[in-house]
Design a protein around this motif. Structure first.
Motif, short mmCIF file in Angstrom:
data_model
loop_
_atom_site.label_atom_id
_atom_site.label_comp_id
_atom_site.label_asym_id
_atom_site.label_seq_id
_atom_site.Cartn_x
_atom_site.Cartn_y
_atom_site.Cartn_z
N THR A 34 -10.82 4.57 -10.88
CA THR A 34 -11.28 3.22 -10.56
C THR A 34 -10.95 2.31 -11.74
N ASP A 35 -11.01 1.01 -11.51
CA ASP A 35 -10.79 0.07 -12.61
C ASP A 35 -11.83 0.26 -13.70
N PHE B 298 -9.39 -11.36 -17.36
CA PHE B 298 -8.03 -11.83 -17.10
C PHE B 298 -7.35 -10.97 -16.04
N ILE B 299 -7.46 -9.65 -16.17
CA ILE B 299 -6.85 -8.76 -15.18
C ILE B 299 -7.46 -9.00 -13.81
N GLU B 300 -8.78 -9.14 -13.76
CA GLU B 300 -9.45 -9.34 -12.48
C GLU B 300 -9.03 -10.67 -11.84
N SER B 301 -8.77 -11.67 -12.66
CA SER B 301 -8.36 -12.97 -12.12
C SER B 301 -6.89 -12.97 -11.68
N MET B 302 -6.08 -12.09 -12.26
CA MET B 302 -4.64 -12.10 -11.99
C MET B 302 -4.29 -11.29 -10.75
N ILE B 303 -5.04 -10.22 -10.47
CA ILE B 303 -4.65 -9.26 -9.44
C ILE B 303 -5.68 -9.24 -8.32
N ARG B 304 -5.22 -9.36 -7.10
CA ARG B 304 -6.14 -9.30 -5.96
C ARG B 304 -6.38 -7.86 -5.54
N PRO B 305 -7.49 -7.60 -4.90
CA PRO B 305 -7.74 -6.21 -4.42
C PRO B 305 -6.67 -5.78 -3.44
N LYS C 168 0.82 -1.21 0.00
CA LYS C 168 0.00 0.00 0.00
C LYS C 168 0.86 1.27 0.00
N PRO C 169 0.55 2.21 -0.87
CA PRO C 169 1.23 3.51 -0.83
C PRO C 169 0.66 4.35 0.31
N PHE C 170 1.38 5.40 0.69
CA PHE C 170 0.84 6.31 1.69
C PHE C 170 1.32 7.72 1.41
N TYR C 171 0.58 8.68 1.94
CA TYR C 171 0.82 10.10 1.68
C TYR C 171 2.08 10.58 2.41
N GLY C 172 2.87 11.39 1.70
CA GLY C 172 4.04 12.02 2.30
C GLY C 172 3.88 13.54 2.27
N ALA C 173 3.67 14.12 3.43
CA ALA C 173 3.47 15.57 3.53
C ALA C 173 4.80 16.30 3.32
N PRO C 174 4.76 17.59 3.03
CA PRO C 174 6.00 18.36 3.00
C PRO C 174 6.78 18.19 4.30
N ASN C 175 8.09 18.21 4.18
CA ASN C 175 9.02 18.02 5.31
C ASN C 175 9.03 16.60 5.85
N THR C 176 8.66 15.63 4.99
CA THR C 176 8.85 14.23 5.32
C THR C 176 9.80 13.61 4.31
N VAL C 177 10.58 12.64 4.79
CA VAL C 177 11.52 11.92 3.94
C VAL C 177 11.41 10.43 4.28
N CYS C 178 12.24 9.62 3.65
CA CYS C 178 12.20 8.17 3.90
C CYS C 178 13.60 7.60 3.76
N SER D 109 -5.35 6.26 -5.38
CA SER D 109 -6.51 5.52 -5.91
C SER D 109 -6.13 4.81 -7.20
N TYR D 110 -5.27 5.42 -7.99
CA TYR D 110 -4.80 4.83 -9.24
C TYR D 110 -3.92 3.61 -8.95
N ILE D 111 -3.02 3.74 -7.99
CA ILE D 111 -2.14 2.62 -7.63
C ILE D 111 -2.95 1.45 -7.09
N HIS D 112 -4.06 1.74 -6.42
CA HIS D 112 -4.90 0.68 -5.86
C HIS D 112 -5.60 -0.15 -6.94
N THR D 113 -5.73 0.39 -8.16
CA THR D 113 -6.50 -0.34 -9.19
C THR D 113 -5.75 -1.58 -9.64
N LYS D 114 -6.51 -2.56 -10.04
CA LYS D 114 -5.92 -3.78 -10.60
C LYS D 114 -5.26 -3.47 -11.94
N PHE D 115 -5.81 -2.55 -12.69
CA PHE D 115 -5.25 -2.15 -13.98
C PHE D 115 -3.81 -1.68 -13.80
N PHE D 116 -3.59 -0.77 -12.84
CA PHE D 116 -2.25 -0.23 -12.57
C PHE D 116 -1.29 -1.37 -12.23
N ARG D 117 -1.68 -2.22 -11.30
CA ARG D 117 -0.76 -3.26 -10.81
C ARG D 117 -0.56 -4.38 -11.84
#
Length: 505
Positions: free
Chosen positions: A479-480, A496-503, A410-420, A441-449
């Motif tokens: 959304t997908d 095929f995409i729906e069968s290959m990628i889990r939510p 899962k991705p997460f938001y990085g506010a200004p003045n945050t690093v990793c 929301s785009y990264i969460h889609t099965k299409f993206f992954r």
């Protein structure tokens, strides 16, 4: 059950995931790719340069015995001709040399009374030489094996495979020319790194040496990670993907479809290389008992640097590329975006007002997935990203072996003045937090992954795996359903995409 009489070569337990025995059914599927007239000629010569159980040679012998019945009617004369003039092997260990001779000659001693064809030497035409590695600065100059690991006593195997530890393999059989080279080579050897856990592939050396012998046909089954990754495989990948003599590929994302009970990251594949024929490749995509193909296509799609393994994915990618949109790849940072290694866990509290929040990950329970603090002057690169609204995502994905696939964490938001630290990549910059939410929301889609999956054949999810993902308008969420409609995907492609990628939870 009283009549149950299994083929003993289908019952062998594998030595390891590196040295996997080939089931007879799989060996025959590979032999089916060859022109069958080869088995009706008394002049065809076959070589298995990495024989383990002798299954390839045995199955070839069966076909030759049937195919030469008209030319050599007497059965014993026919067997003698086949064994003495058509079948050759190089065993990978002393044990497998005995197994292979037992499979082919029905006796581990080809000169003994129980051999179906009498040879002067016990080896027959299945040779094994206990050669040694050639050590140069702690590594074998031929295969890259670690001297620390494999320079050991005679009571243990050295795994110095004869076929790839010679400059000129032609001399092994007196410069003989082979029509067909076939096999299932060893896959990897320890290179001494990672406290002994690191290994480097060696199967590519068997293919390169086989090509140097210039046979008419070459077919081998190997791990499929070379499509887009693999340590030290860049030159091999470039050679394979630009060789239009590779005329057939059978691809298995799940290795257990070929080798029961065996996990090989990225799956396996086998291919047919035809010296005298050039053109597009017939690609078969396997998923359990289902086969998609063949689709006749180039090994490299236009604009791609890696092989796209799924035939349906090729159709989807062509629809995506038709839009001529920029790549999401351009928003993703390289590894270690702020120059901070993943061993750095930060401080639990601020030491001064200039300290930045840092996201870290590791085995430390107290810091895993939590936020800590780092002095601003510790940031040695990516300083411009500090002020961004951004998205963080792990550079280690969830792996590609479990099915259906998660692909990314899962991705997460990085506010200004945050690093990793090195555990994450940075995606950005964006105007505000709302844009970041839309990106997520785009990264969460099965299409993206699904598009990421086409370049991700291992757990690693570095910048390059995002190359096929198109950029979107992030003033809105995705959304997908939106993406399927935008790119005009068919019901089969969607299914095929729906069968290959889990939510993504």
């Amino acid at each position: 059950m009283n009549n149950y009489n299994p083929d003993v070569l289908s019952c062998l337990a594998n030595l390891s995931n590196d040295e996997v025995f080939t089931p007879p059914q799989l060996a025959n599927q590979m032999l089916d790719m060859l022109p069958q007239e080869l088995f009706r000629s008394p002049d065809t010569k076959f070589l298995d340069p990495c024989t383990k159980s002798g299954v390839f040679l045995r199955e070839i012998a069966k076909r030759l015995i049937d195919g030469l019945a008209d030319k050599i009617p007497d059965l014993q004369q026919r067997i003698d001709h086949i064994m003495h003039h058509q079948l050759y092997g190089i065993a990978i260990t002393r044990l497998t040399s005995l197994m292979s001779r037992r499979s082919l000659y029905c006796s581990k001693d080809a000169s003994g009374r129980y051999s179906i064809s009498q040879f002067k030497e016990a080896d027959g035409h299945i040779r094994f030489s206990g050669i040694e590695h050639t050590w140069v600065q702690g590594k074998c100059s031929y295969c890259g094996a670690s001297q620390e690991v494999y320079d050991r006593g005679n009571d243990l195997e050295s795994h110095a495979y004869e076929f790839i530890h010679t400059d000129n393999p032609k001399i092994l059989y007196n410069n003989m020319t082979f029509d067909v080279i076939i096999g299932n080579p060893p896959y990897q050897l320890s290179d001494g790194g990672g406290n002994g856990a690191s290994a480097m592939p060696i199967y590519q050396h068997f293919i390169e040496k086989a090509m140097n012998l210039n046979p008419r046909f070459l077919t081998m089954i190997i791990p499929a990670r070379w499509y887009a990754g693999g340590k030290g495989l860049d030159e091999f990948r470039n050679m394979m993907l630009n060789d239009d003599r590779i005329r057939i590929i059978h691809d298995f994302p799940d290795a257990s479809d070929c080798f029961s009970g065996v996990q090989i990251k990225g799956g396996v594949m086998y291919f047919l290389w035809n010296r005298d024929s050039r053109g597009l490749c017939s690609v078969y995509s396997h998923n359990g008992t289902q086969i998609d193909g063949p689709i006749i296509r180039p090994l490299l799609e236009k604009g791609s640097e890696t092989f796209v393994r799924y035939n349906i994915a090729v159709r989807v990618l062509r629809k995506v590329k038709a839009k001529k949109e920029n790549s999401f790849f351009n928003l993703v940072s390289s590894r270690m975006p702020f120059g901070i290694p993943n061993t750095y866990k930060g401080n639990k509290v601020k030491t001064n007002n200039d300290d930045l929040s840092i996201y870290v990950s590791g085995n430390d329970v107290e810091t895993k997935g939590t936020i800590a603090f780092v002095p601003k002057n510790n940031i040695i690169k990516g300083v411009e990203m500090i002020a961004w609204h951004k998205v963080f995502i792990s550079k280690a994905g969830s792996g590609s072996d479990s099915f259906p696939h998660s692909i990314l964490t899962k991705p997460f938001y990085g506010a200004p003045n945050t690093v990793c630290n090195e555990s994450y990549l940075v995606i950005g910059p964006f105007e505000n937090k709302n844009e970041c939410i839309n990106v997520m929301s785009y990264i969460h889609t099965k299409f993206f992954r699904f598009l990421v999956l086409q370049k991700k054949n291992s757990q690693n999810a570095a910048k390059g795996v995002y190359e096929f993902v198109p950029l979107q308008d992030f003033s809105r969420p995705w959304t997908d359903a939106d993406l399927y409609a935008k790119y005009g995907l068919t019901d089969d492609e969607i299914q095929f995409i729906e069968s290959m990628i889990r939510p993504m939870e």
